[in-house]
Enzyme design. Structure first.
Site, PDB file in Angstrom:
ATOM      1  N   ASP A  67       3.354 -47.048  46.625  1.00  0.00           N
ATOM      2  CA  ASP A  67       5.192 -47.408  45.992  1.00  0.00           C
ATOM      3  C   ASP A  67       5.024 -46.111  47.844  1.00  0.00           C
ATOM      4  O   ASP A  67       4.896 -45.407  48.069  1.00  0.00           O
ATOM      5  CB  ASP A  67       5.337 -45.660  45.235  1.00  0.00           C
ATOM      6  CG  ASP A  67       6.812 -45.234  45.109  1.00  0.00           C
ATOM      7  OD1 ASP A  67       7.446 -45.428  46.012  1.00  0.00           O
ATOM      8  OD2 ASP A  67       7.448 -45.887  43.726  1.00  0.00           O
ATOM      9  N   ASN A  94       9.967 -52.343  55.707  1.00  0.00           N
ATOM     10  CA  ASN A  94      11.295 -53.298  55.466  1.00  0.00           C
ATOM     11  C   ASN A  94      11.754 -52.751  54.058  1.00  0.00           C
ATOM     12  O   ASN A  94      12.451 -52.592  53.738  1.00  0.00           O
ATOM     13  CB  ASN A  94      10.210 -54.248  55.224  1.00  0.00           C
ATOM     14  CG  ASN A  94      11.350 -55.724  54.575  1.00  0.00           C
ATOM     15  OD1 ASN A  94      12.535 -56.081  55.014  1.00  0.00           O
ATOM     16  ND2 ASN A  94      10.343 -55.969  53.760  1.00  0.00           N
ATOM     17  N   SER A 146      20.318 -52.282  58.626  1.00  0.00           N
ATOM     18  CA  SER A 146      20.942 -53.050  57.949  1.00  0.00           C
ATOM     19  C   SER A 146      22.464 -52.647  58.639  1.00  0.00           C
ATOM     20  O   SER A 146      22.717 -51.296  60.026  1.00  0.00           O
ATOM     21  CB  SER A 146      21.808 -53.037  57.077  1.00  0.00           C
ATOM     22  OG  SER A 146      23.012 -53.243  56.631  1.00  0.00           O
ATOM     23  N   TYR A 159      23.427 -46.022  50.076  1.00  0.00           N
ATOM     24  CA  TYR A 159      23.124 -47.268  50.994  1.00  0.00           C
ATOM     25  C   TYR A 159      23.019 -46.860  52.532  1.00  0.00           C
ATOM     26  O   TYR A 159      22.138 -46.681  53.108  1.00  0.00           O
ATOM     27  CB  TYR A 159      23.089 -48.097  50.326  1.00  0.00           C
ATOM     28  CG  TYR A 159      22.161 -49.462  50.848  1.00  0.00           C
ATOM     29  CD1 TYR A 159      21.006 -49.600  51.244  1.00  0.00           C
ATOM     30  CD2 TYR A 159      23.054 -50.081  51.670  1.00  0.00           C
ATOM     31  CE1 TYR A 159      20.491 -50.675  51.422  1.00  0.00           C
ATOM     32  CE2 TYR A 159      22.286 -51.566  52.381  1.00  0.00           C
ATOM     33  CZ  TYR A 159      20.956 -51.435  52.064  1.00  0.00           C
ATOM     34  OH  TYR A 159      20.905 -52.691  52.673  1.00  0.00           O
TER      35      TYR A 159
HETATM   36  N1  LIG Z   1      19.220 -59.294  51.273  1.00  0.00           N
HETATM   37  C1  LIG Z   1      20.327 -58.399  52.225  1.00  0.00           C
HETATM   38  O1  LIG Z   1      21.279 -58.291  52.256  1.00  0.00           O
HETATM   39  C2  LIG Z   1      19.694 -57.212  53.003  1.00  0.00           C
HETATM   40  C3  LIG Z   1      21.032 -57.148  54.346  1.00  0.00           C
HETATM   41  C4  LIG Z   1      21.107 -55.552  55.536  1.00  0.00           C
HETATM   42  C5  LIG Z   1      19.108 -55.144  54.617  1.00  0.00           C
HETATM   43  N2  LIG Z   1      19.307 -55.454  54.069  1.00  0.00           N
HETATM   44  C6  LIG Z   1      17.019 -54.981  54.490  1.00  0.00           C
HETATM   45  O2  LIG Z   1      16.353 -55.992  53.770  1.00  0.00           O
HETATM   46  C7  LIG Z   1      14.848 -54.721  53.444  1.00  0.00           C
HETATM   47  C8  LIG Z   1      14.507 -56.304  52.758  1.00  0.00           C
HETATM   48  O3  LIG Z   1      15.271 -55.920  51.768  1.00  0.00           O
HETATM   49  P1  LIG Z   1      15.364 -57.933  50.740  1.00  0.00           P
HETATM   50  O4  LIG Z   1      17.071 -57.898  51.015  1.00  0.00           O
HETATM   51  O5  LIG Z   1      14.213 -58.487  50.575  1.00  0.00           O
HETATM   52  O6  LIG Z   1      15.734 -57.052  49.204  1.00  0.00           O
HETATM   53  P2  LIG Z   1      14.497 -56.990  47.952  1.00  0.00           P
HETATM   54  O7  LIG Z   1      13.470 -58.672  47.791  1.00  0.00           O
HETATM   55  O8  LIG Z   1      14.571 -56.600  46.822  1.00  0.00           O
HETATM   56  O9  LIG Z   1      13.121 -56.773  48.909  1.00  0.00           O
HETATM   57  C9  LIG Z   1      12.528 -55.328  48.704  1.00  0.00           C
HETATM   58  C10 LIG Z   1      10.754 -55.219  48.957  1.00  0.00           C
HETATM   59  O10 LIG Z   1      11.042 -53.504  48.979  1.00  0.00           O
HETATM   60  C11 LIG Z   1       9.967 -53.521  48.163  1.00  0.00           C
HETATM   61  N3  LIG Z   1      10.530 -52.158  47.657  1.00  0.00           N
HETATM   62  C12 LIG Z   1      11.266 -51.685  46.891  1.00  0.00           C
HETATM   63  N4  LIG Z   1      11.163 -50.300  46.249  1.00  0.00           N
HETATM   64  C13 LIG Z   1       9.831 -49.827  46.662  1.00  0.00           C
HETATM   65  C14 LIG Z   1       8.596 -48.885  46.217  1.00  0.00           C
HETATM   66  N5  LIG Z   1       9.873 -47.683  46.483  1.00  0.00           N
HETATM   67  N6  LIG Z   1       7.451 -48.940  47.175  1.00  0.00           N
HETATM   68  C15 LIG Z   1       7.487 -49.823  47.905  1.00  0.00           C
HETATM   69  N7  LIG Z   1       7.764 -51.319  47.819  1.00  0.00           N
HETATM   70  C16 LIG Z   1       9.357 -50.889  47.239  1.00  0.00           C
HETATM   71  C17 LIG Z   1       9.975 -54.288  46.881  1.00  0.00           C
HETATM   72  O11 LIG Z   1       8.616 -54.426  46.157  1.00  0.00           O
HETATM   73  P3  LIG Z   1       8.422 -54.059  44.732  1.00  0.00           P
HETATM   74  O12 LIG Z   1       9.584 -53.829  43.819  1.00  0.00           O
HETATM   75  O13 LIG Z   1       7.129 -54.349  44.540  1.00  0.00           O
HETATM   76  O14 LIG Z   1       7.594 -52.551  45.560  1.00  0.00           O
HETATM   77  C18 LIG Z   1      10.666 -55.230  47.946  1.00  0.00           C
HETATM   78  O15 LIG Z   1       9.176 -55.990  48.110  1.00  0.00           O
HETATM   79  C19 LIG Z   1      15.240 -53.354  52.996  1.00  0.00           C
HETATM   80  O16 LIG Z   1      15.022 -52.402  53.874  1.00  0.00           O
HETATM   81  C20 LIG Z   1      17.140 -53.967  53.535  1.00  0.00           C
HETATM   82  O17 LIG Z   1      17.914 -52.349  53.177  1.00  0.00           O
HETATM   83  C21 LIG Z   1      18.417 -56.439  53.175  1.00  0.00           C
END
Ligand SMILES: NC(=O)c1ccc[n+]([C@@H]2O[C@H](COP(=O)([O-])OP(=O)(O)OC[C@H]3O[C@@H](n4cnc5c(N)ncnc54)[C@H](OP(=O)(O)O)[C@@H]3O)[C@@H](O)[C@H]2O)c1
Length: 274
Positions: A67, A94, A146, A159
């Site tokens: 975590d 990430n 982001s 956020y």
């Molecule tokens: N999706 C968008 O539109 C978007 C836009 C801008 C930026 N982002 C950024 O891109 C990054 C990836 O997000 P995503 O969109 O791919 O979302 P996602 O599919 O929900 O992936 C998030 C990842 O973070 C992990 N995670 C969450 N809490 C955690 C913790 N406490 N410890 C370890 N791992 C943790 C989750 O894994 P587990 O649950 O297995 O721990 C998962 O692998 C993030 O930083 C997000 O802010 C996303």
């Protein structure tokens, strides 16, 4: 394809939040470029499935379950990576979680602490133990942020704040470590298609929103496009990477004509957009 095959050959890439979404796609794309990988997240089963995909394209993979909000887990991630691969070239912070609710409708402000812990402190906890090894390799710390790290967005107060904190950390750290040969790249992303961010985002009651029937914005970026841009940015040691590039005009507009920028942002994030 923008990067050439093998550009990450023999490089060790650590990716937090590699069990789904962008982290999982980045892992597979880095594997295709010859990287050896350390993958980190809480969900062991999903992490193993991503590791398998990476191994299928020939990568050596270390899986570490933990975590990012637990400092000891982040130390363990770095220690196990170096024990296995004897180097660390790129640390991609990430892991992230979002929210989708008006500030006035938040029932428990503990939600703000959680957002800071995952999106900001999680990156800090990983960067600190990794720094000596990034100095040794002349590596790069990559913070997946982001556009909300630069511009506030309604329904995302906590956020946006956490991503702003991450931006400040990167900008200050870069000045401290660049003379040691360490790069710091902040990645400012638009909405992505095909991730679990919205499903896992906190609602006002502090619970995950769950599945939504809404389709993605036409402007959203695919995970493959984003991963390719990030990998190229890593190789070219960018400081600030906008994906897509046109996002930098929103940041410029926000500095010069903030009311106009706010109108644009509000127009794109309707209250009903869940
Ligand atoms: N999706 C968008 O539109 C978007 C836009 C801008 C930026 N982002 C950024 O891109 C990054 C990836 O997000 P995503 O969109 O791919 O979302 P996602 O599919 O929900 O992936 C998030 C990842 O973070 C992990 N995670 C969450 N809490 C955690 C913790 N406490 N410890 C370890 N791992 C943790 C989750 O894994 P587990 O649950 O297995 O721990 C998962 O692998 C993030 O930083 C997000 O802010 C996303």
């Amino acid at each position: 394809m923008a990067t050439s095959v093998g550009k990450l050959s023999d490089k060790t890439v650590v990716i937090t939040g590699a069990s789904s979404g962008l982290g999982a796609t980045l892992a597979v794309e880095c594997a295709k470029e010859g990287a050896q990988l350390a993958l980190f997240a809480r969900n062991a089963k999903k992490l193993q499935a991503v590791a398998k995909q990476c191994e299928m394209v020939g990568a050596e993979v270390l899986v570490v379950v933990g975590d990012v909000t637990v400092e000891a887990d982040c130390k363990k991630l770095v220690a196990e990576t170096v024990a296995r691969f004897a180097r660390l070239d790129y640390l991609i912070a990430n892991a992230g979680v979002s929210m989708w609710t008006r500030f006035a409708e938040v029932e428990d402000l503990g939600l703000f602490r959680k957002l800071m812990e995952v999106n900001y402190l999680g990156a800090v906890y990983c960067a600190h133990p990794a720094l000596p090894y990034l100095k040794e390799s002349g590596g790069v710390f990559v913070a997946i942020s982001s556009i909300q790290g630069k511009v506030g967005v309604p329904l995302h107060t906590g956020y946006s704040a956490a991503k702003h904190a991450l931006q400040g950390f990167c900008d200050a750290l870069r000045m401290e470590v660049e003379e040691d040969g360490v790069g710091v790249m902040a990645v400012l992303l638009h909405w992505l298609r095909g991730t679990e961010l919205r499903k896992n985002a906190f609602g006002g009651d502090g619970q995950a929103l769950g599945e939504s029937s809404r389709t993605h914005s036409k402007e959203s970026v695919t995970l493959e496009e984003a991963s390719r841009a990030i990998m190229l940015g890593m190789i070219e040691r960018e400081r600030q990477l906008y994906v897509p590039k046109k996002l930098k005009y929103l940041v410029a507009a926000n500095a010069l004509w903030p009311k106009l920028a706010e109108r644009v942002v509000k127009g794109k994030v309707g209250r009903e957009d869940k």
